[in-house]
Design an enzyme around this catalytic site. Structure first.
Site, PDB file in Angstrom:
ATOM      1  N   LYS B  90     -66.528 -30.383  21.238  1.00 56.35           N
ATOM      2  CA  LYS B  90     -66.107 -29.171  20.383  1.00 56.35           C
ATOM      3  C   LYS B  90     -66.830 -29.253  19.019  1.00 56.35           C
ATOM      4  CE  LYS B  90     -62.556 -27.964  22.816  1.00 56.35           C
ATOM      5  NZ  LYS B  90     -62.416 -26.529  23.178  1.00 56.35           N
ATOM      6  N   GLU B 112     -56.462 -23.700  16.246  1.00 57.67           N
ATOM      7  CA  GLU B 112     -55.478 -24.141  17.391  1.00 57.67           C
ATOM      8  C   GLU B 112     -56.061 -25.508  17.951  1.00 57.67           C
ATOM      9  OE1 GLU B 112     -57.956 -22.077  18.150  1.00 57.67           O
ATOM     10  OE2 GLU B 112     -58.645 -23.200  20.038  1.00 57.67           O
ATOM     11  N   SER B 379     -67.478 -33.781  28.892  1.00 60.76           N
ATOM     12  CA  SER B 379     -67.131 -33.124  27.767  1.00 60.76           C
ATOM     13  C   SER B 379     -66.548 -33.900  26.561  1.00 60.76           C
ATOM     14  CB  SER B 379     -66.376 -31.903  27.943  1.00 60.76           C
ATOM     15  OG  SER B 379     -65.148 -32.278  28.424  1.00 60.76           O
TER      16      SER B 379
END
Lengths: 263, 399
Positions: B90, B112, B379
């Site tokens: 991210k 969010e 990830s």
């Protein structure tokens, strides 16, 4: 059947009072009675919300109304049937749906438009379909003689001209930033926005919504434009009174109709 | 690039800008700013410096020798996004967007978050760059990911719980859009995945494409040839698109997105959009969504808060339509087993999201030859998930 334009030609001063309710809150039977009662009180145009699970342009009051209606199991087809019953009772008040793109898209846009015309509606408001995306919807609706109402917002600025030139029915002027809901004050220069619409398209009426709850606010907004739209204030009464909401809503819209007619 | 979106962000029929008029000028302004800075040398130099010297890039492409030997098929490489600062991919997107927002004169970031990784990354970038930060998170997810809630608050962000709807990621996205319509002038919506209205799917894709840019060079260095398959988990799809992007033109490379099937795609408790959803319009985009026959968005379910989303990014929908990428369902049980397997076999605890990709690799690798290779994107790291996995296995940890 009357048209959206008739809603603005109905009163001597050319102003319209527009009321919103969510179909199926608290039940479709009560919605049917609410529509009849509001029409009897002289509401010029009714926006009928088809409930959606995730109404992203709404504040908590109308979000909750959507969820209450869905919890009843209300479907798009049930709402069409309810409108058919209203028209069957001789109620001819102009009405438009207000819902979200996916409700129409999942039904099939052409199929939705056809059924909407059959039951006797006049148009539709889709708050998540802006000017750039409207052709996909406007064309199938136009083919059925239905009007897709465009919105303008305090952030629209130079977009207002293009939106107004292609507007159908009326232009929905969003009074404030944010989502639907009652506000103490509306600080946007509504007069300037209305002027931009009229310069671009003198033939299309402009009505102001978002945040209006009192007769004074409605009169002031109608004086600056061609009409006032009220949703959350009515939904609050419905939430408060439940099955017994028809008379309190009737009394409330009476004062609002009166305020707009004398604006 | 052949898969640049057309005007107004269409990937085939998918994408678009289905948002309230109030936000239209904001997304137009964002697109203009992005087009101005994306090829700007000082912007890119600053971003590269942050990625390398703050986030710890390039991330490793690690050869998982034990896993490869154990599975007895293709060589398995792990793209270690879990080693980035804040523990997930991210941060790649967030540093790019925060820098862009600053250049646009914005002083406040809103976001969010599902699992909390994007929220933590946004709170981190805001702390670094001296910006205000507000994160919306479903109340259900705040419960599942309490550690990340505390991390965000520690970083100076405000975390607001969203109890509307299912109290998960989709409701947090809706609430962040609502907040953006309320305050636009000084605020940038730092969207966390390749979803939402144009230009977000393109911006986020471009900032995440660093994953496959590095991985492609790294595998060529290690193997002297391209991989046979690239696997990544898909919720909204940002780590997957980042992992696929620079391989899209390489037709021999299979691109496999691993969706969260929850309790199975034949149950209602699933979040596998490609496998169970249908075409729709929601959260600003046309794409595939889990929904009922009247278009009501489904209350999806997955053990993974980060994949618990009823839609998928429009570029994935297009890659699915064209057949360029495949999307396979992975159940909770398979993902938890893979979470445990990788921990035990390689000494790497993956995020439960990433474990969905590992689970499919466990099935795929043994069907392939030893001269073939696959890349699995990890990830994120799994520290945040340990307590939830323990609960899943019937143990109650007191942190």
């Amino acid at each position: 059947m009357s048209s959206i334009k008739d809603a603005f030609a109905h009163n001597d001063n050319g102003k319209a009072f527009i009321a919103f309710v969510t179909a199926g809150d608290p039940s479709l039977d009560v919605t049917e009675e609410l529509v009849i009662a509001m029409a009897e009180e002289g509401v010029d145009l009714i926006e009928l919300g088809i409930p959606f699970s995730d109404p992203t342009a709404e504040g908590t009051v109308i979000q909750d109304a959507n969820l209450r209606a869905l919890a009843q199991g209300v479907t798009t087809d049930d709402v069409f049937d309810m409108v058919e019953r209203v028209r069957g009772r001789g109620c001819s008040v102009p009405m438009v749906f207000m819902t979200y793109a996916n409700v129409v898209f999942s039904y099939g846009i052409e199929r939705f438009a056809k059924r909407e015309r059959q039951v006797g509606m006049q148009g539709i408001i889709l708050p998540d379909v802006p000017f750039e995306e409207k052709a996909e919807f406007a064309e199938p609706f136009a083919a059925e003689g239905l009007e897709l109402v465009s919105l303008i917002a305090p952030t629209s600025a130079e977009r207002i001209g293009a939106i107004a030139r292609e507007a159908q029915g009326f232009v929905y002027c969003v009074s404030s930033l944010g989502v639907t809901g009652v506000r103490n004050q509306i600080t946007t220069d509504i007069g300037a926005m209305v002027k931009l619409v009229r310069t671009a398209n003198p033939d299309v009426p402009v009505a102001v919504g978002f945040g209006i709850s009192t007769p004074e606010q409605a009169a002031r907004m109608a004086a600056l434009s061609d009409g006032a739209i009220v949703g959350s204030a009515i939904i609050k009464l419905i939430a408060q009174h439940g099955e017994g909401c028809v008379e309190p809503v009737r009394a409330y819209v009476r004062t609002m109709v009166e305020a707009v007619r004398t604006a | 690039m052949s898969n640049s979106p057309s005007s107004r962000g269409r990937f085939g029929i998918h994408g678009g800008q289905y948002i309230p008029e109030t936000l239209m000028n904001a997304v137009i302004e964002l697109e203009e700013a992005y087009n101005r800075y994306k090829d700007d040398s000082s912007f890119n130099a600053e971003l590269t410096d942050l990625l390398n010297n703050y986030a710890g890039r390039p991330s490793l492409l690690y050869f998982a020798a034990n896993m490869t030997a154990d599975l007895g098929g293709a060589k398995v490489y792990l793209k270690r996004e879990d080693l980035n600062h804040t523990g997930a991919h991210k941060i790649n997107n967030v540093l790019g967007q925060a820098l862009l927002a600053k250049r646009m004169g914005k002083t406040r970031l809103i976001a969010e978050t599902g699992a909390g990784q994007h929220g933590v990354a946004t709170a981190t970038a805001a702390a670094l760059m001296g910006m205000e930060c507000l994160v919306y998170m479903g109340v259900e997810d705040m419960e599942r990911q309490a550690l990340n809630v505390y991390r965000m608050r520690l970083l100076g962000a405000e975390v607001r719980g969203v109890s509307a709807g299912t109290g998960t990621l989709k409701d947090a996205v809706s609430e962040t859009f609502r907040e953006w319509t309320n305050r636009i002038d000084d605020t940038h919506y730092c969207l966390g995945s390749v979803m939402g209205p144009h230009p977000f799917p393109t911006i986020v894709r471009d900032f995440q494409a660093v994953i496959s840019r590095e991985a492609r060079a790294q595998i060529l260095e290690a193997e002297g040839r391209l991989p046979d398959a690239v696997l990544a988990c898909v919720g909204g799809g940002s780590n997957a698109i980042g992992s696929f992007y620079h391989f899209i033109g390489d037709e021999g490379v299979r691109l496999i997105g691993c969706e969260a099937a929850g309790r199975g795609i034949d149950t209602w408790e699933t979040a596998a959009t490609m496998n169970t959803g249908k075409l729709g319009i929601f959260h600003g985009m046309k794409s595939y969504f889990c929904q009922d026959e009247y278009g009501q968005i489904a209350p999806v379910y997955s053990i993974s808060a980060g994949l618990d989303y009823p839609g998928v990014g429009p570029e994935h929908a297009w890659l699915h339509d064209t057949g360029r990428a495949e999307y396979v369902p992975v159940t909770d049980e398979e993902a938890v087993s893979a979470f445990e397997y990788l921990s035990r076999t390689e000494g790497v605890i993956p995020a439960i999201e990433s474990a969905h990709a590992v689970a499919h690799a466990i099935k795929l690798a043994p069907t392939m030859r030893p001269d073939q290779s696959i890349i699995v994107t990890l990830s994120g790291r799994g520290d945040k998930d340990v307590a939830a996995i323990a609960r899943y296995r019937g143990e109650d940890l007191h942190e």
